[in-house]
Design a protein around this motif. Structure first.
Motif, mmCIF file in Angstrom:
data_model
loop_
_atom_site.group_PDB
_atom_site.id
_atom_site.type_symbol
_atom_site.label_atom_id
_atom_site.label_comp_id
_atom_site.label_asym_id
_atom_site.label_seq_id
_atom_site.Cartn_x
_atom_site.Cartn_y
_atom_site.Cartn_z
ATOM 1 N N LEU A 13 1.524 11.155 -10.870
ATOM 2 C CA LEU A 13 1.122 12.557 -11.025
ATOM 3 C C LEU A 13 2.236 13.382 -11.656
ATOM 4 O O LEU A 13 1.986 14.247 -12.512
ATOM 5 N N THR A 14 3.474 13.105 -11.243
ATOM 6 C CA THR A 14 4.608 13.812 -11.840
ATOM 7 C C THR A 14 4.723 13.513 -13.330
ATOM 8 O O THR A 14 4.970 14.415 -14.147
ATOM 9 N N GLU A 15 4.533 12.249 -13.694
ATOM 10 C CA GLU A 15 4.625 11.866 -15.102
ATOM 11 C C GLU A 15 3.477 12.473 -15.911
ATOM 12 O O GLU A 15 3.664 12.832 -17.084
ATOM 13 N N ILE A 16 2.294 12.603 -15.301
ATOM 14 C CA ILE A 16 1.178 13.239 -16.005
ATOM 15 C C ILE A 16 1.502 14.701 -16.312
ATOM 16 O O ILE A 16 1.242 15.207 -17.416
ATOM 17 N N LEU A 17 2.101 15.392 -15.346
ATOM 18 C CA LEU A 17 2.502 16.784 -15.586
ATOM 19 C C LEU A 17 3.550 16.866 -16.690
ATOM 20 O O LEU A 17 3.515 17.783 -17.525
ATOM 21 N N ALA B 283 0.828 -1.210 0.000
ATOM 22 C CA ALA B 283 0.000 0.000 0.000
ATOM 23 C C ALA B 283 0.861 1.258 0.000
ATOM 24 O O ALA B 283 0.581 2.228 -0.704
ATOM 25 N N LEU B 284 1.950 1.233 0.802
ATOM 26 C CA LEU B 284 2.836 2.393 0.837
ATOM 27 C C LEU B 284 3.522 2.612 -0.501
ATOM 28 O O LEU B 284 3.660 3.743 -0.972
ATOM 29 N N SER B 285 3.967 1.513 -1.127
ATOM 30 C CA SER B 285 4.597 1.651 -2.430
ATOM 31 C C SER B 285 3.595 2.149 -3.468
ATOM 32 O O SER B 285 3.950 2.893 -4.386
ATOM 33 N N THR B 286 2.321 1.734 -3.308
ATOM 34 C CA THR B 286 1.286 2.231 -4.209
ATOM 35 C C THR B 286 1.105 3.737 -4.058
ATOM 36 O O THR B 286 0.936 4.465 -5.043
ATOM 37 N N ALA B 287 1.154 4.226 -2.806
ATOM 38 C CA ALA B 287 1.053 5.669 -2.579
ATOM 39 C C ALA B 287 2.210 6.405 -3.249
ATOM 40 O O ALA B 287 2.031 7.465 -3.863
#
Length: 381
Positions: A166-170, A155-159
């Motif tokens: 999000l960085t790649e989307i930007l 779960a932490l790695s998923t976060a």
């Protein structure tokens, strides 16, 4: 003195040819390996740029249309970007809201289906006792508790992955803006490294490749819309829950040729099985198979076949290689990459293109995907 023996002349011709081919294959393989390692280490940069290039191939004709009507290039890029983002955001919002509203009904249907399964297990041919079922459920919970640490770490790695995404989307959006605004200038800058006497041919091959990419994206989007509408209408008529999210999933899956829509259709069959039982699931399976037959025998030969001119086996192998090396992103990008390489190489090898000026090729015209010559053109009959 004895005459020196020419050892090379005594080597069989077949062996000399095999050796020459072998060391060249080794050199090419080593170069491809180095390129793969470099691309793999820069995947967080390469994948967003590749996605931006695909989106640019889809949106560039709209920008060119506005510029041709006298709209400044910057304003045309802004209008297309804002319109595209608004449309994509509206679709995603609609799908998410519909999915959220349909989850409670699906949960109740899943609970009813589980009760039916439990009843079948206890009264059917297996004759399992209630104690045995409780033992199975207790074992499942014990396994979850035993692996709680690994589940938490996942779960932490998923976060962390969400933050990277999000960085790649930007980065995709930032790169897309420049591709749409000054894609031609970027291409002219890149081909400066090519010698002057070959620059025109490379320029033409690049334009052919871009035309093939535009045709691929258009054809794939058309096929995806048809698949999504057909499957969505089918499951909606049958009363399967989450029909609109399932249609959206089919649309997205269609961008992975051959296997994507099949996997998305499998999800629809599974939900129909859980919600309404095996009869409805079989009907949904029939709908999915019918849509796949329409895609493979009508849509792909008419649209994708003319756009990419690739044999189905080449497409399957490219998807498999992309999936093994780069996961879902590799599977999505493998076929357009193969189409671009195919069109560019065919243009470089074509005698006809020696007489064509690069400015005569319109990247927005699907007919300009390359010369119809034998060689790498392996479109199935």
């Amino acid at each position: 003195m004895p005459r020196p023996v020419d050892v090379g002349s005594r080597v069989p011709t077949a062996l000399r040819v095999a050796a020459a081919i072998s060391w060249r294959l080794l050199a090419v393989g080593a170069a491809l390996y180095v390129i793969g390692v470099v691309v793999g280490s820069l995947a967080a940069l390469v994948v967003p740029v590749a996605v931006a290039l695909l989106l640019a191939a889809l949106l560039a004709p709209a920008v060119a249309y506005l510029v041709g009507r006298g709209v400044p290039s910057g304003l045309a890029t802004a209008v297309v970007m804002v319109g595209g983002l608004a449309g994509l955001g509206g679709v995603l919002t609609f799908v998410i809201v519909t999915f959220t509203n349909g989850v409670p009904a699906l949960q109740s249907q899943v609970a009813a289906s589980i009760n039916k399964i439990v009843s079948w297990l206890t009264t059917g041919p297996l004759h399992l006792s209630v104690g045995q079922l409780h033992g199975l459920s207790d074992g499942l919970f014990a396994s979850l508790n035993a692996n709680r640490v690994s589940i938490t770490a996942t779960a932490l790695s998923t976060a962390a992955t969400i933050g990277q995404t999000l960085t790649e989307i930007l980065l995709v959006l930032f790169t897309l803006i420049f591709f749409l605004h000054d894609g031609a200038g970027i291409w002219r800058f890149l081909i400066r490294i090519v010698p002057d006497h070959e620059r025109s041919r490379v320029d033409l091959a690049g334009r052919r490749s871009l035309a093939a990419l535009v045709s691929y994206v258009r054809a794939t989007a058309t096929v995806a819309v048809v698949d999504a509408v057909a499957v969505g209408l089918g499951v909606a008529i049958l009363g399967v829950p989450l029909a609109i999210p399932l249609a959206a999933l089919v649309f997205l899956g269609a961008f992975i040729p051959i296997i994507g829509a099949v996997l998305a259709g499998g999800v629809a069959v599974l939900i129909a099985l859980v919600a309404h039982g095996p009869i409805q699931a079989l009907i949904v399976l029939g709908i999915v198979i019918g849509v796949m037959q329409l895609e493979s025998h009508v849509l792909q030969p008419l649209l994708l076949g003319r756009a990419v001119k690739l044999h189905p086996l080449a497409v399957v192998l490219a998807i498999a290689a992309g999936l093994l090396t780069a996961g879902i992103a590799g599977a999505v990008l493998a076929v357009p990459l193969l189409a671009v390489l195919n069109s560019g190489i065919r243009s470089l090898l074509s005698r006809t293109d020696e007489q064509v000026h690069p400015g005569d090729v319109d990247p927005g015209d699907p007919e300009e995907s390359g010369p119809d010559e034998p060689g790498l053109d392996t479109e199935a009959d």
